[in-house]
Design a protein around this motif. Structure first.
Motif, PDB file in Angstrom:
ATOM      1  N   PRO A   1      -4.319   4.596  -6.895  1.00 39.09           N
ATOM      2  CA  PRO A   1      -4.475   4.457  -8.348  1.00 39.09           C
ATOM      3  C   PRO A   1      -4.461   2.999  -8.797  1.00 39.09           C
ATOM      4  CG  PRO A   1      -2.418   5.601  -7.791  1.00 39.09           C
ATOM      5  CD  PRO A   1      -3.076   5.241  -6.520  1.00 39.09           C
ATOM      6  N   LYS A   2      -4.999   2.763  -9.947  1.00 35.57           N
ATOM      7  CA  LYS A   2      -5.017   1.430 -10.523  1.00 35.57           C
ATOM      8  C   LYS A   2      -3.573   0.943 -10.683  1.00 35.57           C
ATOM      9  CE  LYS A   2      -6.888  -1.166 -14.378  1.00 35.57           C
ATOM     10  NZ  LYS A   2      -7.691  -1.110 -15.597  1.00 35.57           N
ATOM     11  N   GLY A   3      -3.335  -0.306 -10.303  1.00 38.33           N
ATOM     12  CA  GLY A   3      -2.000  -0.875 -10.400  1.00 38.33           C
ATOM     13  C   GLY A   3      -1.162  -0.685  -9.146  1.00 38.33           C
ATOM     14  N   TYR A   4      -1.753  -0.124  -8.097  1.00 38.15           N
ATOM     15  CA  TYR A   4      -1.062   0.117  -6.829  1.00 38.15           C
ATOM     16  C   TYR A   4      -1.875  -0.486  -5.687  1.00 38.15           C
ATOM     17  CZ  TYR A   4       2.016   3.420  -9.159  1.00 38.15           C
ATOM     18  OH  TYR A   4       2.952   3.984  -9.984  1.00 38.15           O
ATOM     19  N   LEU A   5      -1.236  -0.650  -4.530  1.00 40.55           N
ATOM     20  CA  LEU A   5      -1.961  -1.082  -3.348  1.00 40.55           C
ATOM     21  C   LEU A   5      -1.397  -0.370  -2.128  1.00 40.55           C
ATOM     22  CD1 LEU A   5      -0.863  -4.319  -1.723  1.00 40.55           C
ATOM     23  CD2 LEU A   5       0.192  -3.743  -3.875  1.00 40.55           C
ATOM     24  N   ALA A   6      -2.242  -0.247  -1.123  1.00 40.17           N
ATOM     25  CA  ALA A   6      -1.832   0.405   0.124  1.00 40.17           C
ATOM     26  C   ALA A   6      -1.317  -0.649   1.086  1.00 40.17           C
ATOM     27  CB  ALA A   6      -3.011   1.149   0.745  1.00 40.17           C
ATOM     28  N   VAL A   7      -0.214  -0.341   1.753  1.00 39.51           N
ATOM     29  CA  VAL A   7       0.326  -1.204   2.797  1.00 39.51           C
ATOM     30  C   VAL A   7       0.662  -0.342   4.010  1.00 39.51           C
ATOM     31  CG1 VAL A   7       1.271  -2.922   1.204  1.00 39.51           C
ATOM     32  CG2 VAL A   7       2.712  -1.045   1.944  1.00 39.51           C
ATOM     33  N   TYR A   8       0.593  -0.943   5.182  1.00 40.26           N
ATOM     34  CA  TYR A   8       1.010  -0.272   6.408  1.00 40.26           C
ATOM     35  C   TYR A   8       2.318  -0.896   6.852  1.00 40.26           C
ATOM     36  CZ  TYR A   8      -3.360   2.216   6.802  1.00 40.26           C
ATOM     37  OH  TYR A   8      -4.413   3.066   6.574  1.00 40.26           O
ATOM     38  N   ILE A   9       3.303  -0.052   7.102  1.00 45.59           N
ATOM     39  CA  ILE A   9       4.636  -0.484   7.475  1.00 45.59           C
ATOM     40  C   ILE A   9       4.931   0.007   8.883  1.00 45.59           C
ATOM     41  CG2 ILE A   9       7.097  -0.350   6.892  1.00 45.59           C
ATOM     42  CD1 ILE A   9       5.345  -1.729   4.752  1.00 45.59           C
TER      43      ILE A   9
ATOM     44  N   MET B   1      -5.697  -2.656  10.255  1.00 46.82           N
ATOM     45  CA  MET B   1      -5.634  -1.321   9.667  1.00 46.82           C
ATOM     46  C   MET B   1      -6.491  -1.226   8.397  1.00 46.82           C
ATOM     47  SD  MET B   1      -3.614   0.283  11.726  1.00 46.82           S
ATOM     48  CE  MET B   1      -3.074   1.746  10.893  1.00 46.82           C
ATOM     49  N   GLY B   2      -7.040  -2.343   7.936  1.00 40.95           N
ATOM     50  CA  GLY B   2      -7.874  -2.330   6.744  1.00 40.95           C
ATOM     51  C   GLY B   2      -7.085  -2.484   5.457  1.00 40.95           C
ATOM     52  N   ALA B   3      -5.794  -2.634   5.565  1.00 40.88           N
ATOM     53  CA  ALA B   3      -4.925  -2.853   4.406  1.00 40.88           C
ATOM     54  C   ALA B   3      -3.839  -3.824   4.843  1.00 40.88           C
ATOM     55  CB  ALA B   3      -4.310  -1.539   3.936  1.00 40.88           C
ATOM     56  N   LEU B   4      -3.029  -4.226   3.920  1.00 38.45           N
ATOM     57  CA  LEU B   4      -1.940  -5.134   4.218  1.00 38.45           C
ATOM     58  C   LEU B   4      -0.996  -4.500   5.232  1.00 38.45           C
ATOM     59  CD1 LEU B   4      -0.578  -7.788   3.492  1.00 38.45           C
ATOM     60  CD2 LEU B   4       0.542  -6.609   1.619  1.00 38.45           C
ATOM     61  N   THR B   5      -0.659  -5.224   6.290  1.00 40.65           N
ATOM     62  CA  THR B   5       0.213  -4.724   7.342  1.00 40.65           C
ATOM     63  C   THR B   5       1.511  -5.522   7.330  1.00 40.65           C
ATOM     64  OG1 THR B   5      -1.742  -4.206   8.660  1.00 40.65           O
ATOM     65  CG2 THR B   5       0.356  -4.260   9.816  1.00 40.65           C
ATOM     66  N   ILE B   6       2.638  -4.819   7.257  1.00 38.92           N
ATOM     67  CA  ILE B   6       3.945  -5.473   7.179  1.00 38.92           C
ATOM     68  C   ILE B   6       4.787  -5.040   8.378  1.00 38.92           C
ATOM     69  CG2 ILE B   6       6.047  -5.747   5.818  1.00 38.92           C
ATOM     70  CD1 ILE B   6       4.340  -5.278   3.322  1.00 38.92           C
ATOM     71  N   PRO B   7       5.225  -6.006   9.194  1.00 37.37           N
ATOM     72  CA  PRO B   7       5.959  -5.679  10.413  1.00 37.37           C
ATOM     73  C   PRO B   7       7.465  -5.510  10.185  1.00 37.37           C
ATOM     74  CG  PRO B   7       5.576  -8.015  10.339  1.00 37.37           C
ATOM     75  CD  PRO B   7       4.941  -7.432   9.111  1.00 37.37           C
TER      76      PRO B   7
END
Length: 92
Positions: A26-34, A71-77
């Motif tokens: 949704p607008k105002g959100y972003l996908a991240v991989y944890i 992963m095509g999105a922000l990846t956080i280790p």
């Protein structure tokens, strides 16, 4: 008698929405991989980007992954538990 931690459970519900693709964010959100080994996708409010502790986590992610995110999105280790603990204190 059990203890309830409403902020933590609210944070989990907020970020664990199932979104199957970037079109579903949704607008105002972003996908991240944890994750460190197995990645899990979360959808978080963009407002979290303004939090100093989240910015520190992003700096660590930049050091480990650079700007190439496989992963095509922000990846956080970090571990899922550590991530949920971190964001449970944020007001979105």
């Amino acid at each position: 008698m059990g203890f309830r931690f409403p902020r933590v459970s609210h944070a989990k519900k907020l970020i664990q929405r199932s979104f199957s693709s970037s079109k579903d964010v949704p607008k105002g959100y972003l996908a991240v991989y944890i994750g460190e080994n197995r990645m899990k996708r979360f959808v978080i409010p963009v407002a979290y980007l303004n939090q100093p502790s989240f910015q520190e986590l992003l700096s660590q992610a930049e050091e480990e992954f650079g700007f190439d995110h496989p992963m095509g999105a922000l990846t956080i280790p970090c571990t899922e538990d550590a991530f949920i603990h971190l964001i449970s204190g944020f007001n979105a």
